[in-house]
Design an enzyme around this catalytic site. Structure first.
Site, PDB file in Angstrom:
ATOM      1  N   CYS A   1       0.869  -1.181   0.000  1.00  0.00           N
ATOM      2  CA  CYS A   1       0.000   0.000   0.000  1.00  0.00           C
ATOM      3  C   CYS A   1       0.902   1.226   0.000  1.00  0.00           C
ATOM      4  O   CYS A   1       1.581   1.506   0.995  1.00  0.00           O
ATOM      5  CB  CYS A   1      -0.925   0.038   1.217  1.00  0.00           C
ATOM      6  SG  CYS A   1      -1.917   1.556   1.284  1.00  0.00           S
TER       7      CYS A   1
ATOM      8  N   MET B   1      -4.603   5.081  -5.484  1.00  0.00           N
ATOM      9  CA  MET B   1      -3.730   4.273  -4.652  1.00  0.00           C
ATOM     10  C   MET B   1      -2.292   4.736  -4.862  1.00  0.00           C
ATOM     11  O   MET B   1      -1.893   5.060  -5.970  1.00  0.00           O
ATOM     12  CB  MET B   1      -3.850   2.795  -5.015  1.00  0.00           C
ATOM     13  CG  MET B   1      -5.283   2.258  -4.978  1.00  0.00           C
ATOM     14  SD  MET B   1      -6.260   2.661  -6.454  1.00  0.00           S
ATOM     15  CE  MET B   1      -5.690   1.393  -7.564  1.00  0.00           C
TER      16      MET B   1
END
Length: 379
Positions: free
Chosen positions: A91, A301
Site C-alpha cells: 500500500c 492508490m
C-alpha cells in the site's frame, strides 16, 4: 493511522499475540476480526474497518531483516465481505505513515532522529521485497504531523512526507511481463482492448477510457453504482492477470483481489472533482481512474501512482500517449478527488526497461492509539 488517502490499523510484530507473530491462519483470523470482516452486509460495523478498500487495511512493522534498513513493513489488504487477507502487494499511501510509526515505535535509532529537520527512514517492504525511503519531518525531536501540505482526497492539510520507491519494477526485472509496452488484451464480452500491463509499484493494467465507453472524468458513483461496469472491470482484471502471469486461470482472480489493479486513462479535459473543485485540463497531463478491491478508488492508490509515474516516463505506453507522448520524468494526473503530481526515472538497457525510482509526496498522522479488543476464540 492515516497515510495519504488510506487508513489502516498498525501493529508492532512483538505486540501481536504469539500465535499471530508468524504468517498463517491465526494471524489472518485476528486481522479479519480487528477490521470486522468478513461482513456480508459490507459495513464492517463490528470492527475498525470503514468498508472501503482504502480503509480495510492492516500493517505489521518489525525489526529490519535487511542490512541498512530501519524497519520491515508488511501490508495486509483485508477483504470486506470474504474471509481472507491479501498479502500480494504493497500500500503506497500507508507507506507515508510507516515512516512516522517506525520513529514513534522505536525502530529508528535515536541518533538518526534530528531535533529539527528531516528523518530519513529506510523501509524494507516485505510484500514486494523492495526498499522505500520516507523523509519524515521532525520538530523538537518528534514527528511533525501538522502543516500546510494539501493532498486531494484528504480533508485537512498536514506536514508533507516525501516518499521514494527505489527500483519499483518487479524484482526479476520484468517491468512489462508480456515483453510489450502495449498488448491486445482479449476480454470475453468486452472485446480486444489495447492494454499496457506494467509491474511497477504494483501490477497494473491500463486501458484507454474511450475503448470501454468512458471519458476519464468519472467519479465514484458513476462506476460503483453500475454492477455491469464493475463486472466488466473485474473481467478485464482477471484476464489481464492471466496474461501478466500472476495467475494461471481467471477463476483464481477472486482470491487475489489486491493485485493486479485495473485503470483507465484519457487525455486531459476539464471536470469537477468529487469535492466540487474545478479541475482544469491545462493543469494536468493525463486523466486516470483506477479500481481497487472491485470498486473505483475515491482518489488514487499510492502504488498505482507509482505505476502511473513509471508508465508515463516510458514513451509508447498508453499512459505516456494519453499524457502527450515523449520523454518525461514528471506527470500530474487528474483523479476523482483532484490532482496528484508524481515523478519517475526510467531507462532502457539492452531493450529492457527499468526504473530506478519513483517519487511522490503524501502526509500522515496518528488517529488513535491503544488497545483493540477481539473475542478470545477468534484465532
Amino acid at each position: 493511522m492515516r497515510g495519504g488517502t488510506s487508513k489502516g490499523v498498525f501493529f508492532r510484530l512483538q505486540d501481536l499475540p504469539e500465535p499471530c507473530q508468524v504468517p498463517g491462519e491465526a494471524r489472518d483470523k485476528l486481522l479479519l476480526r480487528v477490521i470486522g470482516s468478513p461482513d456480508p452486509y459490507e459495513k464492517q460495523i463490528d470492527g475498525l474497518g470503514n468498508a472501503t478498500s482504502s480503509t480495510s487495511k492492516t500493517v505489521i512493522l518489525a525489526a529490519p531483516t535487511q542490512p541498512d534498513h530501519d524497519v520491515d513493513y508488511l501490508f495486509g489488504q483485508v477483504s470486506i465481505d470474504k474471509p481472507f487477507v491479501d498479502w500480494s502487494g504493497n500500500c503506497g499511501n500507508l507507506t507515508a505513515a510507516v515512516g512516522a510509526f517506525a520513529i514513534n515505535g522505536g525502530f529508528v535509532a535515536k541518533d538518526r532522529i534530528p531535533d529539527n529537520g528531516i528523518c530519513t527512514v529506510r523501509i524494507w517492504q516485505a510484500n514486494i521485497q523492495k526498499t522505500i525511503v520516507a523523509h519524515v519531518p521532525i520538530t523538537n525531536g518528534e514527528v511533525q504531523e501538522t502543516g500546510d501540505f494539501e493532498l486531494d482526497g484528504v480533508t485537512f492539510p498536514a506536514a508533507e512526507v516525501k516518499i521514494e520507491f527505489m527500483d519499483p519494477a518487479d524484482g526479476e526485472g520484468a517491468m512489462f511481463p508480456t515483453g510489450n509496452l502495449v498488448d491486445d488484451l482479449e476480454v470475453p464480452g468486452v472485446g480486444s482492448l489495447k492494454a499496457t500491463m506494467i509491474n511497477a509499484g504494483i501490477p497494473t493494467i491500463f486501458v484507454n477510457a474511450e475503448d470501454i465507453g468512458y471519458k476519464g472524468t468519472e467519479l465514484q458513483n458513476d462506476i460503483n453504482s453500475d454492477p455491469k461496469a464493475l463486472a466488466m472491470f473485474e473481467t478485464i482484471r482477471a484476464h489481464g492477470a492471466v496474461k501478466m502471469g500472476l495467475i494461471k486461470d481467471v477463476a483464481e482472480a477472486a482470491n487475489r483481489q489486491h493485485t493486479p489493479k485495473v485503470a483507465f486513462v484519457a487525455k486531459p479535459v476539464d471536470y469537477v472533482s468529487s469535492s466540487g473543485k474545478q479541475i482544469n485540463a491545462a493543469d494536468i497531463n493525463v486523466l486516470v481512474r483506477a479500481l481497487s478491491m472491485g470498486k473505483l478508488h475515491h482518489a488514487m492508490m499510492g502504488t498505482a501512482a507509482v505505476a502511473i509515474a513509471t508508465a508515463s516516463a516510458i514513451p509508447g505506453t498508453l499512459v505516456n500517449l494519453a499524457a502527450g507522448g515523449g520523454d518525461r520524468t514528471e506527470v500530474t494526473f487528474g483523479h476523482p478527488s483532484g490532482t496528484l503530481g508524481v515523478g519517475a526515472e526510467a531507462k532502457e538497457v539492452n531493450g529492457q526497461w527499468t526504473a530506478t525510482k519513483a517519487i511522490m509526496s503524501r502526509s500522515a498522522r496518528i488517529i488513535m492509539e491503544g488497545w483493540v479488543r477481539v473475542p478470545g476464540d477468534c484465532f
